[in-house]
Design an enzyme around this catalytic site. Structure first.
Site, PDB file in Angstrom:
ATOM      1  N   CYS A  83      42.253  40.480  32.328  1.00  0.00           N
ATOM      2  CA  CYS A  83      41.265  39.997  33.279  1.00  0.00           C
ATOM      3  C   CYS A  83      41.077  41.031  34.375  1.00  0.00           C
ATOM      4  CB  CYS A  83      41.730  38.672  33.873  1.00  0.00           C
ATOM      5  SG  CYS A  83      40.601  38.006  35.099  1.00  0.00           S
ATOM      6  N   GLU A  88      36.800  45.097  46.174  1.00  0.00           N
ATOM      7  CA  GLU A  88      35.980  45.721  47.205  1.00  0.00           C
ATOM      8  C   GLU A  88      35.584  47.159  46.880  1.00  0.00           C
ATOM      9  OE1 GLU A  88      38.304  45.385  50.738  1.00  0.00           O
ATOM     10  OE2 GLU A  88      38.165  43.205  50.784  1.00  0.00           O
ATOM     11  N   HIS A  91      36.542  50.613  41.627  1.00  0.00           N
ATOM     12  CA  HIS A  91      37.584  50.621  40.592  1.00  0.00           C
ATOM     13  C   HIS A  91      37.286  49.568  39.522  1.00  0.00           C
ATOM     14  CE1 HIS A  91      41.458  51.379  38.816  1.00  0.00           C
ATOM     15  NE2 HIS A  91      41.788  50.104  38.929  1.00  0.00           N
ATOM     16  N   ARG A 129      36.964  30.621  31.998  1.00  0.00           N
ATOM     17  CA  ARG A 129      36.817  31.355  30.746  1.00  0.00           C
ATOM     18  C   ARG A 129      38.121  31.446  29.966  1.00  0.00           C
ATOM     19  NH1 ARG A 129      33.026  32.267  34.039  1.00  0.00           N
ATOM     20  NH2 ARG A 129      30.965  33.014  33.428  1.00  0.00           N
TER      21      ARG A 129
END
Length: 173
Positions: A83, A88, A91, A129
């Site tokens: 996951c 912010e 990356h 999910r």
């Protein structure tokens, strides 16, 4: 919203001999990874597959681990689980793009890989999910790998009739 759409799911393939799957998981978000693994293992077992699970540090290491296993072991297929939640910095984009690209390259080289690396905006999306009783994306990744294994086995028995054939005794007289 996608949550209200109905999606068709292929029935699981049936195999005449056992399938060995390797689940490679990056447990950075351990609770989400555990749900993904539970879903993948349940679907694999429903299809009669044997499953091994290994952990790697992060999503970027998943393609490398699968590539090594593909060279060094006898697994029929692979399930990539993890996951990546947007943060912010950029990356997120690097991890999403490069892990996906690595898995796609392995698939194009013939590896039977189901991609269950979630790429989401927030934790809530990931939880929905990953939930085996919900969207079960881990199970979907296992099913994808199983379908590719079935295709691989189907096509492995076929020949294109190209190349040289050995000389028979009648050809040498």
């Amino acid at each position: 919203m996608a949550g209200h759409e109905i999606h068709y799911t292929l029935p699981l393939p049936v195999f005449d001999r056992a399938v060995k799957l390797l689940v490679v998981v990056a447990p950075y978000y351990k609770d989400i990874a555990d749900d993904l693994v539970a879903g993948a293992c349940a679907v694999a077992h429903d299809a009669g597959a044997d499953v091994d699970v290994i952990e790697v540090p992060g999503a970027l290491e998943i393609p490398s681990a699968i590539a090594m296993a593909g060279r060094m072991t006898d697994y029929d297929g692979f399930v990539a689980l993890g996951c990546v939640i947007r943060g912010e910095t950029t990356h997120y984009d690097t991890v999403c793009n490069d892990s996906s690209r690595g898995l796609m390259m392995l698939g194009l080289q013939g590896a039977c890989v189901g991609n269950g690396i979630l790429t989401v905006e927030n934790r809530e999306q990931a939880v929905v999910r990953a939930d085996p009783a919900g969207q079960n994306k881990g199970g979907a990744a296992a099913a994808a790998a199983l379908h590719l294994v079935a295709l691989s086995r189907k096509w492995a028995r076929q020949t294109k009739g190209m190349g040289f054939r050995p000389a028979s005794a009648s050809d040498q007289t």
